[in-house]
Design an enzyme around this catalytic site. Structure first.
Site, PDB file in Angstrom:
ATOM      1  N   HIS A 409     -86.968  21.228  -1.306  1.00  0.00           N
ATOM      2  CA  HIS A 409     -86.520  20.464  -2.471  1.00  0.00           C
ATOM      3  C   HIS A 409     -85.293  19.610  -2.218  1.00  0.00           C
ATOM      4  O   HIS A 409     -84.723  19.070  -3.173  1.00  0.00           O
ATOM      5  CB  HIS A 409     -86.211  21.393  -3.646  1.00  0.00           C
ATOM      6  CG  HIS A 409     -87.398  22.114  -4.186  1.00  0.00           C
ATOM      7  ND1 HIS A 409     -88.163  21.628  -5.206  1.00  0.00           N
ATOM      8  CD2 HIS A 409     -87.961  23.282  -3.824  1.00  0.00           C
ATOM      9  CE1 HIS A 409     -89.138  22.479  -5.474  1.00  0.00           C
ATOM     10  NE2 HIS A 409     -89.041  23.492  -4.641  1.00  0.00           N
ATOM     11  N   LYS A 601     -78.334  15.484 -16.364  1.00  0.00           N
ATOM     12  CA  LYS A 601     -78.726  16.175 -15.131  1.00  0.00           C
ATOM     13  C   LYS A 601     -77.483  16.873 -14.613  1.00  0.00           C
ATOM     14  O   LYS A 601     -76.376  16.617 -15.113  1.00  0.00           O
ATOM     15  CB  LYS A 601     -79.268  15.190 -14.094  1.00  0.00           C
ATOM     16  CG  LYS A 601     -78.438  13.900 -13.942  1.00  0.00           C
ATOM     17  CD  LYS A 601     -79.089  12.909 -12.992  1.00  0.00           C
ATOM     18  CE  LYS A 601     -80.172  12.046 -13.601  1.00  0.00           C
ATOM     19  NZ  LYS A 601     -81.499  12.295 -13.106  1.00  0.00           N
ATOM     20  N   ARG A 602     -77.648  17.770 -13.630  1.00  0.00           N
ATOM     21  CA  ARG A 602     -76.462  18.394 -13.058  1.00  0.00           C
ATOM     22  C   ARG A 602     -75.489  17.313 -12.585  1.00  0.00           C
ATOM     23  O   ARG A 602     -75.897  16.233 -12.158  1.00  0.00           O
ATOM     24  CB  ARG A 602     -76.859  19.293 -11.887  1.00  0.00           C
ATOM     25  CG  ARG A 602     -77.520  20.575 -12.314  1.00  0.00           C
ATOM     26  CD  ARG A 602     -76.613  21.418 -13.197  1.00  0.00           C
ATOM     27  NE  ARG A 602     -75.573  22.048 -12.421  1.00  0.00           N
ATOM     28  CZ  ARG A 602     -75.556  23.326 -12.068  1.00  0.00           C
ATOM     29  NH1 ARG A 602     -76.535  24.129 -12.456  1.00  0.00           N
ATOM     30  NH2 ARG A 602     -74.574  23.825 -11.353  1.00  0.00           N
ATOM     31  N   LYS A 607     -75.689  11.960  -7.518  1.00  0.00           N
ATOM     32  CA  LYS A 607     -76.389  11.455  -8.707  1.00  0.00           C
ATOM     33  C   LYS A 607     -75.618  10.318  -9.389  1.00  0.00           C
ATOM     34  O   LYS A 607     -76.122   9.657 -10.281  1.00  0.00           O
ATOM     35  CB  LYS A 607     -76.640  12.599  -9.694  1.00  0.00           C
ATOM     36  CG  LYS A 607     -77.595  13.682  -9.146  1.00  0.00           C
ATOM     37  CD  LYS A 607     -77.785  14.806 -10.150  1.00  0.00           C
ATOM     38  CE  LYS A 607     -78.511  16.013  -9.593  1.00  0.00           C
ATOM     39  NZ  LYS A 607     -79.975  15.886  -9.653  1.00  0.00           N
ATOM     40  N   THR A 712     -87.121  15.225 -12.030  1.00  0.00           N
ATOM     41  CA  THR A 712     -88.258  15.520 -12.897  1.00  0.00           C
ATOM     42  C   THR A 712     -87.973  15.066 -14.325  1.00  0.00           C
ATOM     43  O   THR A 712     -88.891  14.796 -15.087  1.00  0.00           O
ATOM     44  CB  THR A 712     -88.590  17.028 -12.899  1.00  0.00           C
ATOM     45  OG1 THR A 712     -87.368  17.761 -12.918  1.00  0.00           O
ATOM     46  CG2 THR A 712     -89.385  17.418 -11.672  1.00  0.00           C
ATOM     47  N   LYS A 716     -90.117  13.181 -17.664  1.00  0.00           N
ATOM     48  CA  LYS A 716     -90.101  13.552 -19.085  1.00  0.00           C
ATOM     49  C   LYS A 716     -89.704  12.355 -19.944  1.00  0.00           C
ATOM     50  O   LYS A 716     -90.252  12.134 -21.023  1.00  0.00           O
ATOM     51  CB  LYS A 716     -89.104  14.693 -19.323  1.00  0.00           C
ATOM     52  CG  LYS A 716     -89.447  15.958 -18.569  1.00  0.00           C
ATOM     53  CD  LYS A 716     -88.282  16.944 -18.551  1.00  0.00           C
ATOM     54  CE  LYS A 716     -88.513  17.973 -17.459  1.00  0.00           C
ATOM     55  NZ  LYS A 716     -87.308  18.772 -17.172  1.00  0.00           N
TER      56      LYS A 716
HETATM   57  C1  NBG Z   1     -84.061  19.795  -6.661  1.00  0.00           C
HETATM   58  C2  NBG Z   1     -83.920  18.306  -6.375  1.00  0.00           C
HETATM   59  C3  NBG Z   1     -84.603  17.469  -7.443  1.00  0.00           C
HETATM   60  C4  NBG Z   1     -86.030  17.931  -7.619  1.00  0.00           C
HETATM   61  C5  NBG Z   1     -86.050  19.428  -7.886  1.00  0.00           C
HETATM   62  C6  NBG Z   1     -87.456  19.965  -8.024  1.00  0.00           C
HETATM   63  C7  NBG Z   1     -82.844  21.617  -5.553  1.00  0.00           C
HETATM   64  C8  NBG Z   1     -82.513  22.272  -4.280  1.00  0.00           C
HETATM   65  N1  NBG Z   1     -83.576  20.522  -5.506  1.00  0.00           N
HETATM   66  O1  NBG Z   1     -84.591  16.118  -7.067  1.00  0.00           O
HETATM   67  O2  NBG Z   1     -82.564  17.974  -6.280  1.00  0.00           O
HETATM   68  O3  NBG Z   1     -86.632  17.250  -8.678  1.00  0.00           O
HETATM   69  O4  NBG Z   1     -85.431  20.130  -6.844  1.00  0.00           O
HETATM   70  O5  NBG Z   1     -88.214  19.668  -6.923  1.00  0.00           O
HETATM   71  O6  NBG Z   1     -82.468  22.106  -6.586  1.00  0.00           O
END
Ligand code: NBG
Length: 896
Positions: A409, A601-602, A607, A712, A716
């Site tokens: 990820h 988002k975080r 980001k 993701t 949405k």
């Molecule tokens: C996160 C990514 C996102 C991705 C999500 C789900 C981790 C390690 N990765 O970009 O930063 O959408 O995983 O795949 O949390």
């Protein structure tokens, strides 16, 4: 809207309601002996008879079941129950219905000897359960009516539920969307995770700073879980490995150390419009049953109790790190607890088959590792097969490498997990031996393929030799898996060409792409019921909820002015709901006619929330300098931020402070009025995302190219008819392809230029590198326009001295340009609406149903198995399953 919903309800129920009363739906029967189920020595016919039908779903039955729980589960009197108690009683009533489907599903899968997929994840961000369960069971309307009679509004009760937040962000939420799709698509599956006592912290904002407060989410009980007192496994930590000789074979026995128990808690996950209801099985640590008698007997009662508390501590709290490695012993314990309990459970289930044939294991079990966090499962299964089931090393290794798959990820180096060899040696001595064995077997192959190529050997090795030896969990995961996948096209390409280049060269067929998706049940049907009702009405049914491609049929409706108006109305209603919520939670009044521009988002440097807020300052300065004539043309904006920063991530926390400081100044500047508002929404989570996302008109996904694996929430937002302002990163690339470049605002450095631009940044005088527009913003911050606070300067410092690693300066001008295009389009409401609609109806690729289908076919080799539907008449259903002769006769008799 209600009328539409009722219409939809009748569409979905029609197959089973004809001629039968809904309170008399019969359950399938199972032929116990024939399928090798444990037949009870008792005569169970009476029990079968008593359990032969489902609980009713007519109004009276629902009301009776609610009040039954008020009295018998909650022990409240009829004069003494609050809204919260009603929520509890309602949930228990829904839970009863979930459990029926859940039990039937488990029985059916067992009977069919189904291959199952096990999704192992340290995080599941499932969000609230009640509405989701009602929608998926098709009972929302019935309960709404049943409750109205009792004096309650269903929507108000939804708000009583806590939001179980057992995850950090995208990775955990993806796992939750996947479970919903697995259930809906009838795939036999299990989610395995940890039942943290404390989820991700609650974020409070005090004086503009993030303050973390513990999330004790179980405070009010949890009606959705089923505690399985009988499903517990022993988990060992520390100790030593003893070698013994057994019939001429050396065997390893892991002994000593500490043992604790992991106990299962199941949350039923219902599919949409299907009986199939799968389990999310979460483990909680408990003390082992053996009490420390030595301490107890020496009179040290408290010492004996301490041991017990230590055991419970393991699953007490979720690590609040997103995309950064935590590296703490307790975290490793959590990981091992999850994998050990899950693998023991999987092996136990496999061994319940009639004939024990280990070679059949991969045809019955597929395990998906959600990132490297559960990678030790590979080692644990080997340990079970070799040490306990006494398979030889090579056979065990064959089985393992055919059963596991791994999803990566992130390519961020700080997120790649590595565990120090000394720590693993201390905590899991036998596992370290096995890791060395795996590495030895693997490096032999590398040596064969690339003789004496030390570069290859050191890049591919599971053990990193430099400094303190470390185990690279990604390498372990790749070596132990059949398939490895990235989560968006661009991300998978990066895996193949950068961090996993050597692995890709060695095993190109191991690598696949599986672009992420999100569930339309929660993110459209639950979050945006008005949009869902519009689709139902125009498409004539709710089938799109299970088959998003049907939205293609709406392409021609975009030229229908009435359809566009309906769509605009829905957006307006969602904006109103949002304005109301913002007023309540942030004490800010938003102008409903302003453009709702959202980034949630975080908080992370990659980001680039920083770039967004720096632009807001730039915009503010522009407004201040504008003439009255110019002001008339300015598009009013409400810029809303939300997201948590990891508690130890200083730069991220400072960005939150900067946003709040800027908000304070702008929102209180009377010259600005409604033209610009800035809000930081505290405690972004799944349930407030369900309010925020449907109201958004523009959403920002502006990471530096090559840093966001997928994202993701971008999916949405488009599903809810929102335009994206974004970079060509992660899934934005595919969204751009799907919706068309004319329906998205793309800007910024592209991936192939990122390295050059970083080089340029490092070699250019900051006064030349940063555009004038941005230098001006820096000056205002330096001069204290947003408060005399050293920290605000430090944020600027984090990029201004040739250290702008995420290229804020490089992309800023292009960002301003894209923002102008946004304004230009917003001045044409009709055009804006059309483009928003295109986003919504062309979002079908991003349904997690598509993603799961790809995993099932291309990675898991898994077939759907549909659980029999309820029957109108007794025994009718049995036809769906193999019928015994007498049952067939009985069924025929009833029919005739
Ligand atoms: C996160 C990514 C996102 C991705 C999500 C789900 C981790 C390690 N990765 O970009 O930063 O959408 O995983 O795949 O949390």
């Amino acid at each position: 809207m209600d009328q539409k919903a009722t219409y939809r309800t009748s569409v979905r129920r029609s197959t089973v309601q004809v001629g039968g009363s809904p309170s008399n739906m019969y359950r399938p029967e199972y032929q116990v002996e024939q399928f090798g189920l444990q037949a009870s020595p008792r005569d169970t016919s009476k029990i079968w008879e008593l359990m032969d039908s489902y609980q009713g779903s007519d109004k009276l039955a629902l009301q009776q079941s609610i009040v039954h729980h008020v009295e018998y589960t909650l022990a409240r009197t009829r004069f003494d129950f609050s809204k919260f108690h009603s929520y509890q009683a309602l949930s228990h009533s829904v839970r009863d219905r979930l459990i029926e489907a859940f039990n039937d599903t488990n029985l059916h899968f067992h009977q069919m000897d189904a291959k199952r997929i096990y999704y192992l994840s340290l995080e599941f961000l499932i969000g609230r359960c009640l509405q989701n369960a009602l929608v998926n069971l098709d009972l929302e309307e019935d309960y709404r009516e049943a409750l109205l009679d009792l004096g309650y509004k269903l929507e108000e009760l939804y708000d009583e539920e806590v939001d179980p937040a057992l995850g950090n962000g995208g990775l955990g939420r993806l796992a939750a969307c996947f479970l919903d799709s697995l259930a809906t698509l009838n795939y036999p599956s299990f989610g395995y995770g940890i039942r943290y006592t404390y989820g991700i912290f609650k974020q409070l904002i005090k004086d503009g700073y993030q303050v973390e407060s513990p999330d004790f989410w179980l405070n009010h009980g949890n009606p959705w879980e089923i505690e399985r007192l009988d499903v517990q496994y022993q988990i060992r930590f520390y100790g030593f490995v003893k070698k013994v000789w057994d019939h001429g074979v050396e065997r390893s026995v892991w002994e000593g150390g500490e043992t604790i128990m992991a106990r299962a808690y199941d949350t039923p996950i219902p599919g949409y419009n299907t009986q199939n209801t799968i389990a999310l099985r979460l483990w909680k640590s408990h003390p082992a049953s053996e009490f420390d008698f030595s301490s107890f007997n020496t009179g040290d009662y408290f010492k004996a109790l301490e041991q017990r508390q230590k055991a419970e501590y393991i699953t007490s709290v979720l690590y609040p790190n997103d995309s950064t490695e935590a590296g703490k012993e307790l975290r490793l314990k959590q990981q091992y607890l999850l994998v050990s309990a899950s693998m023991q459970d999987i092996v136990r289930r496999f061994k319940r088959r009639k004939v024990l044939d280990w070679n059949a294991f991969p045809s019955k079990v597929a395990v998906q590792l959600n990132d490297t966090h559960p990678a030790l499962a590979i080692v644990e299964l080997l340990r079970i097969l070799i040490d306990i089931e006494q398979l030889d090393n090579m056979s065990a290794w064959q089985i393992v490498t055919k059963s596991f798959n791994y999803t990566n990820h992130t390519v961020l180096p700080e997120a790649l997990e590595k565990w120090g060899v000394p720590l693993i040696e201390k905590l899991l001595p036998r596992h370290l031996e096995i890791i060395y064995l795996i590495n030895f077997l693997f490096l032999e192959k590398v040596q064969q393929k690339y003789p004496n190529n030390w570069g290859k050997l050191s890049a591919l090795s599971i053990v990193e030799e430099e400094g303190t030896k470390k185990v690279r969990m990604a390498n372990l995961s790749i070596v132990g898996s059949k398939f490895v996948n990235g989560v968006a096209k661009i991300h998978t390409e990066l895996l193949k060409t950068t961090i996993f280049k050597e692995f890709f060269e060695m095993h190109p067929n191991k690598f696949q792409n599986k672009t992420n998706g999100v569930t339309p049940r929660r993110w459209v049907r639950c979050a945006n019921p008005a949009l869902a009702a519009l689709y139902d009405r125009v498409l004539g049914s709710d089938k799109w909820v299970q088959d998003m491609e049907l939205l293609k049929q709406l392409e021609s409706n975009v030229s229908d002015p009435q359809f566009v108006r309906d769509f605009q109305m829905i957006k307006m209603e969602n904006k109103e709901r949002f304005v109301h919520w913002i007023r309540k939670t942030c004490q800010v009044d938003l102008n409903i006619d302003s453009l709702f521009d959202i980034q949630v988002k975080r908080i992370h440097e990659y980001k680039r929330q920083l770039m967004n807020i720096l632009y807001v300052i730039y915009r503010y300065l522009m407004i201040k300098e504008s003439t009255p004539e110019e002001r008339k043309r300015i598009v009013p904006r409400s810029v809303c931020f939300g997201g948590k920063a990891a508690p130890g991530y200083i730069n991220a926390k400072r960005v939150i402070k900067l946003i709040n400081s800027v908000a304070d100044v702008i929102n209180n500047d009377h010259q600005i009025g409604d033209l610009l508002k800035v809000v930081f929404m505290p405690n972004y989570n799944v349930s407030n995302a369900q309010i925020i996302i449907p109201a958004a008109e523009l959403s920002q996904h502006i990471s530096t190219a090559g840093t966001e694996a997928s994202g993701t929430s971008n999916m949405k937002f488009i599903m809810n008819g929102c335009l994206i302002l974004g970079t060509l990163d992660g899934a934005n690339v595919e969204i751009d392809e799907a919706v068309g470049r004319e329906n998205i605002f793309i800007f910024g450095t592209q991936i192939e230029d990122v390295d050059n631009m970083k080089e340029k940044m490092r070699n250019t005088d900051p006064h030349e590198y940063f555009p004038q527009e941005l230098l001006k913003v820096f000056t205002e911050i330096d001069n204290g326009r947003f408060g005399h606070n050293e920290e605000l300067k430090w944020i600027v410092d984090s990029i201004r001295y040739k250290n702008d690693n995420y290229l804020v300066g490089q992309d800023f001008k292009d960002y301003i340009k894209a923002q102008q295009q946004v304004d230009d389009l917003y001045r044409q409401p009709n055009e804006w609406a059309k483009k928003s609609i295109y986003n919504a109806i062309r979002s079908y690729k991003f349904s997690s149903d598509r993603t799961i289908q790809e995993y099932a076919e291309e990675i898991w080799q898994l077939k759907p198995i549909k659980v029999p539907e309820p029957a109108v008449q007794k025994h009718e259903r049995v036809k769906g399953i193999a019928l015994s002769k007498s049952q067939q006769e009985m069924a025929d008799k009833i029919k005739n």
